[in-house]
Design an enzyme around this catalytic site. Structure first.
Site, PDB file in Angstrom:
ATOM      1  CG  ASP A  14      17.167  -9.676   3.894  1.00 51.31           C
ATOM      2  OD1 ASP A  14      18.194 -10.151   4.422  1.00 51.31           O
ATOM      3  OD2 ASP A  14      16.502  -8.752   4.394  1.00 51.31           O
ATOM      4  NE  ARG A  94       6.136  -2.971   0.118  1.00 46.71           N
ATOM      5  CZ  ARG A  94       7.284  -2.672  -0.460  1.00 46.71           C
ATOM      6  NH1 ARG A  94       7.389  -2.709  -1.788  1.00 46.71           N
ATOM      7  NH2 ARG A  94       8.331  -2.349   0.253  1.00 46.71           N
ATOM      8  CG  ASP A 123       6.343  -2.951   3.244  1.00 42.26           C
ATOM      9  OD1 ASP A 123       5.395  -2.189   2.991  1.00 42.26           O
ATOM     10  OD2 ASP A 123       7.526  -2.592   3.213  1.00 42.26           O
ATOM     11  CB  SER A 173      15.895  -0.754   5.297  1.00 38.38           C
ATOM     12  OG  SER A 173      14.714  -1.123   4.624  1.00 38.38           O
TER      13      SER A 173
HETATM   14  N1  ARG Z   1       6.996   2.867   6.929  1.00 43.64           N
HETATM   15  C1  ARG Z   1       6.673   2.851   5.542  1.00 43.64           C
HETATM   16  C2  ARG Z   1       5.424   2.045   5.306  1.00 43.64           C
HETATM   17  O1  ARG Z   1       5.066   1.268   6.140  1.00 43.64           O
HETATM   18  C3  ARG Z   1       7.840   2.464   4.680  1.00 43.64           C
HETATM   19  C4  ARG Z   1       8.112   1.011   4.475  1.00 43.64           C
HETATM   20  C5  ARG Z   1       9.352   0.894   3.675  1.00 43.64           C
HETATM   21  N2  ARG Z   1       9.750  -0.437   3.424  1.00 43.64           N
HETATM   22  C6  ARG Z   1      11.025  -0.832   3.413  1.00 43.64           C
HETATM   23  N3  ARG Z   1      11.241  -2.059   3.113  1.00 43.64           N
HETATM   24  N4  ARG Z   1      12.025  -0.016   3.674  1.00 43.64           N
HETATM   25  O2  ARG Z   1       4.803   2.200   4.305  1.00 43.64           O
END
Ligand code: ARG
Length: 389
Positions: A14, A94, A123, A173
């Site tokens: 991506d 983040r 995110d 992912s």
């Molecule tokens: N659900 C988790 C969160 O919101 C994990 C996010 C993981 N991100 C990813 N790009 N796989 O913190």
């Protein structure tokens, strides 16, 4: 003059496609940034990939120390587990990555920043709320929310533009840093099915874990871990060692149904060996040294802290307000906690502290009589007032 954009670059399909897309679609000069938060990837290879994908310049910023001190330590002090389960491993990284994007954008005189998040997750919220709080004038671009490309179309686009493709051979992912690893998608989307063993990397399955338990003593000072089995370690090494040590015993796997900020429920799988050990030990130590009143109130503060950080509001003054309370309580959270790790389980089997409130009290037992009379006063009286039933 060509405008510049700074893209948070992971090295995946991506964000690689995005480098070209941003310059084609928005006519930007694209600068890429990879923040090292302990994802254990080859950052040199990622840099080369960014340049091959068309970035005019690439930054790699090692932010591991900052990640631990400014994000992981406060999370330990807050016993941060979203919905009682998730140590916020991805969520904590983040705001830090967003901060670095803003830093580089300022340094480069860029007018925009970009990230690779989809429009379905948390995110995007964490990145954008942080960026907007730090630099309200920066444009934020989230190509995945705009470009409507299928994976096949992305691959075609990459091939057409000579973007280096190292396609992953699995459907997941994955997001990883020092505090843990998140695994989503593929077969995990079916919440009724056990996660296939191939999704795990930091932990062995409990069945394959050693048949003898291992004892680990964690030392805390003012709520912060400083030593494993008496060895004082720098915080990064401490977390890395604990990840390996606990992972070897099958400790750290999490599988739960999570409520995302954006309404939906999702099935989430994590591996967070060190995080689970440290939070379990820290919580136990707090029970030894804090009063019942502090503990009762702190539960609410802890839950609010985790919720706030999960929800992308790291920058909200409430988070700092809560930190002020939490930090005040940590003045006595020093001591040792002994854990027993065995086939996927963490058991606290011992704790000690110079600030322990625990002691053998010698008092005249007859005084308990009056206490109980008063303690139960209202409860007793309520049974004998004129009730209708
Ligand atoms: N659900 C988790 C969160 O919101 C994990 C996010 C993981 N991100 C990813 N790009 N796989 O913190």
């Amino acid at each position: 003059m060509v405008e510049k954009v700074v893209l948070a670059y992971s090295g995946g399909l991506d964000t690689s496609v995005m480098v070209k897309w941003l310059s084609e679609h928005y006519k930007f000069e694209v600068i890429t940034l990879t923040v090292d938060v302990g994802q254990k990837e080859d950052l040199k290879v990622i840099e080369q990939k960014a340049i091959k994908s068309g970035a005019v310049k690439h930054y790699t910023i090692d932010a591991k120390k900052e990640f631990v001190e400014k994000f992981i330590f406060p999370a330990i002090k807050a016993n941060a587990l979203y919905e009682g389960k998730y140590p916020l491993s991805s969520a904590l990284s983040r705001p830090l990555i967003a901060e670095k994007l803003v830093e580089v954008a300022k340094k480069e005189g860029a007018s925009a920043v970009a990230h690779g998040c989809t429009g379905q997750g948390n995110d995007q919220i964490r990145f954008e709320v942080t960026i907007e709080s730090l630099a309200p004038d920066l444009k934020i671009i989230a190509p995945v929310r705009e470009w409507r490309l299928t994976r096949e179309e992305e691959i075609k686009y990459a091939k057409k533009h000579g973007i280096p493709l190292t396609l992953k051979t699995h459907p997941y992912s994955i997001d990883q840093n020092l505090w843990g690893r998140s695994i989503e998608c593929g077969p995990l989307d079916n919440p009724a099915e056990e996660p296939p063993s191939e999704v795990f990397e930091l932990t062995v399955s409990p069945e394959e874990a050693p048949n003898i338990p291992e004892y680990v003593t964690l030392t805390f000072e003012n709520g912060i871990p400083i030593a494993i089995n008496g060895d004082q370690l720098n915080p990064i090494t401490l977390i890395e060692q604990l990840n390996m040590l606990a992972g070897k015993h099958g400790v750290g796997r999490i599988d739960h149904i999570e409520d995302r900020v954006i309404g939906i429920k999702s099935r989430e799988v994590y591996e967070c060996p060190a995080a689970l050990c440290l939070i379990e030990a820290h919580k136990d130590l707090e029970k030894l040294v804090l009063t019942k009143h502090e503990l009762a109130f702190k539960q609410y503060v802890d839950a609010e802290w985790a919720w706030l950080v999960y929800s992308g509001l790291w920058m909200d003054p409430l988070r700092e307000d809560l930190d002020a309370f939490i930090n005040r309580t940590q003045q006595r959270v020093s001591g040792d906690v002994k854990l027993k790790l065995f086939k996927g389980s963490i058991t606290v089997v011992g704790r000690s502290s110079p600030y322990a409130i625990y002691r053998k009290h010698e008092y005249d037992q007859s005084i308990a009589y009056g206490f109980i009379k008063l303690w139960g006063l209202q409860t007793r009286d309520s049974r004998f007032t004129s009730r209708k039933d």
